[in-house]
Design an enzyme around this catalytic site. Structure first.
Site, short mmCIF file in Angstrom:
data_model
loop_
_atom_site.label_atom_id
_atom_site.label_comp_id
_atom_site.label_asym_id
_atom_site.label_seq_id
_atom_site.Cartn_x
_atom_site.Cartn_y
_atom_site.Cartn_z
N THR A 89 -10.50 0.56 6.76
CA THR A 89 -11.59 0.40 5.80
C THR A 89 -12.59 -0.66 6.24
O THR A 89 -13.79 -0.52 6.01
CB THR A 89 -11.00 0.01 4.42
OG1 THR A 89 -10.21 1.11 4.00
CG2 THR A 89 -12.07 -0.25 3.39
N ASP B 249 -8.34 5.81 10.92
CA ASP B 249 -7.75 5.40 9.65
C ASP B 249 -6.28 5.09 10.00
O ASP B 249 -5.65 5.86 10.74
CB ASP B 249 -7.82 6.58 8.68
CG ASP B 249 -7.31 6.22 7.29
OD1 ASP B 249 -8.08 6.33 6.34
OD2 ASP B 249 -6.12 5.86 7.18
N SER C 83 -3.62 5.47 8.63
CA SER C 83 -2.58 6.46 8.32
C SER C 83 -2.38 7.43 9.49
O SER C 83 -1.41 8.20 9.50
CB SER C 83 -2.87 7.20 7.01
OG SER C 83 -4.22 7.17 6.70
N THR D 212 4.67 -6.77 3.90
CA THR D 212 4.63 -5.44 3.28
C THR D 212 3.31 -5.31 2.53
O THR D 212 2.84 -6.30 1.96
CB THR D 212 5.79 -5.31 2.27
OG1 THR D 212 7.02 -5.41 3.00
CG2 THR D 212 5.79 -4.01 1.52
N THR E 37 17.77 -3.00 1.76
CA THR E 37 17.70 -2.80 0.32
C THR E 37 16.37 -2.17 -0.12
O THR E 37 15.33 -2.41 0.50
CB THR E 37 17.92 -4.11 -0.45
OG1 THR E 37 17.73 -3.88 -1.84
CG2 THR E 37 16.96 -5.21 -0.01
N GLN E 38 16.44 -1.38 -1.19
CA GLN E 38 15.22 -0.83 -1.78
C GLN E 38 14.45 -1.90 -2.55
O GLN E 38 13.29 -1.70 -2.89
CB GLN E 38 15.56 0.30 -2.76
CG GLN E 38 16.08 1.54 -2.11
CD GLN E 38 16.57 2.58 -3.11
OE1 GLN E 38 16.38 2.46 -4.32
NE2 GLN E 38 17.21 3.61 -2.61
N CYS E 39 15.13 -3.02 -2.88
CA CYS E 39 14.45 -4.08 -3.65
C CYS E 39 13.36 -4.71 -2.78
O CYS E 39 13.51 -4.81 -1.58
CB CYS E 39 15.44 -5.17 -4.04
SG CYS E 39 16.73 -4.59 -5.13
#
Ligand code: ASP
Length: 350
Positions: free
Chosen positions: A14, A58, A60, A167, A278-280
């Site tokens: 961007t 981009d 992605s 993240t 972990t997903q946390c």
């Protein structure tokens, strides 16, 4: 005194995009447009040169091949510049930061990755501040005259974060990144305040070694209540798969049903490497419940407080290194360049 020399590596995102007059969607634009929109860059007393991915993308669309291109730009220009700033889309920035941290072994110069939520040509853009601050950080020296930052880091709005701990936390906010298991490296307010205790310090006697190999025969399996035996076995039997980052519940917990344990132990017996994260968004995998004992007995590796971005790129890096199976497992369980905390010593974030 010689000028500080900074190399900007523009990959897209961007920060350098412009609105298509017909479709109104954002598309990458060329780098000269970006420089023209930040006349303040000329006020910085540094020599700034730039390279660009051709074409800019981009993020992605980011691929391991692009990570190799970025690393090769750093490798080829390592001695000629004091610091490197990588302009990158936010979507996969944390993956790139993690991958680069593993690929650039013994890095002793700053590699600061930044981007923005609004294109640099827009009135309320965050891109201009981010770009200028990233360059200043890349040029900063410590009291010994060495680079203040000697690692891959993400600069975004008010914070500098360790790259392989970061993240993307928000698709909207200007403070879009965070390292949930590690304190910031610097706070950006009126001035730039460095948290020197948090900075990574490599062994400066060792030369930069760039590892270009990356193996994509890896994948994530994220657990959810109701995941079926049929689907789990299908995923674990994916042809050619070498490693799985398994995103588990809480402190690394999984179902205790016998079919689940058997699916994992069969996969490990076939040679699959399974890394437990972990997903946390904050905290670590550690032994607290029955399922952790089961996973350890099966041979699933604990990923500690690794982010999922660092976990998958670490696997991609290690699988390409011609290591024995046991050595890959050993390295997955220990920190290579500050990406995970020693067991029992989980530093808190902000
Ligand atoms: N889709 C964009 C990209 O990651 C988003 C951004 O740059 O913020 O390239």
């Amino acid at each position: 005194m010689a000028h500080t020399r900074i190399l900007l590596i523009y990959t897209g995102g961007t920060i350098g995009m412009i609105e298509d007059p017909v479709t109104k969607s954002l598309k990458p634009f060329d780098f000269d447009h970006l420089i023209d929109n930040v006349p303040k860059l000329r006020m910085l007393n540094y020599e700034i040169e730039h390279l660009s991915l051709n074409p800019p993308i981009d993020s992605s669309d980011m691929l391991p091949e692009n990570w190799r291109q970025i690393c090769s730009a750093i490798d080829e220009n390592y001695d000629r510049y004091d610091g490197f700033v990588v302009l990158h889309g936010t979507d996969t920035m944390a993956y790139t930061a993690s991958a680069l941290s593993f690929m650039l072994e013994n890095l002793t110069k700053p590699v600061i990755i930044t981007g923005s939520q609004l294109p640099i040509g827009e009135v309320r853009t965050d891109g201009e501040e981010n770009l200028i601050t990233a360059i200043q950080i890349a040029a900063e020296r410590d009291s010994k005259g060495e680079p203040m930052i000697q690692e891959v880091a993400i600069l975004f709005e008010n914070y500098l974060w360790r790259g392989n701990r970061s993240t993307k936390m928000s698709a909207d906010n200007f403070n879009a990144f965070r390292s949930n298991n590690y304190p910031p490296l610097a706070h950006i307010g009126l001035g730039i305040h460095y948290y020197t205790d948090s900075l990574y310090r490599p062994d400066r006697s060792r030369p930069l070694t760039v590892h270009y190999g990356l193996d994509s025969d890896v994948m994530y399996i994220s657990l959810f209540p109701g995941i079926s035996e049929r689907i789990l076995n299908h995923l674990l039997n994916t042809p050619g798969i070498k490693g799985v980052v398994m995103k588990t519940y809480g402190a690394g917990n999984t179902p205790t049903a016998p079919w689940f344990t058997k699916a994992l132990s069969d996969a490990v017996a076939r040679g699959l490497i399974i890394l437990n994260v972990t997903q946390c968004i904050n905290g670590s995998v550690h032994k607290r419940y029955v399922s952790a004992d089961q996973l350890e007995a099966i041979g699933v590796i604990s990923g500690g407080d690794l982010t999922s971005e660092a976990a998958i790129t670490k696997m991609m890096h290690l699988f390409a290194m011609n290591l024995t199976h046991d050595e890959i497992k050993r390295r997955l369980g220990k920190s290579l360049c500050g990406e995970m905390s020693p067991p029992g010593a989980i530093p808190s974030s902000l």
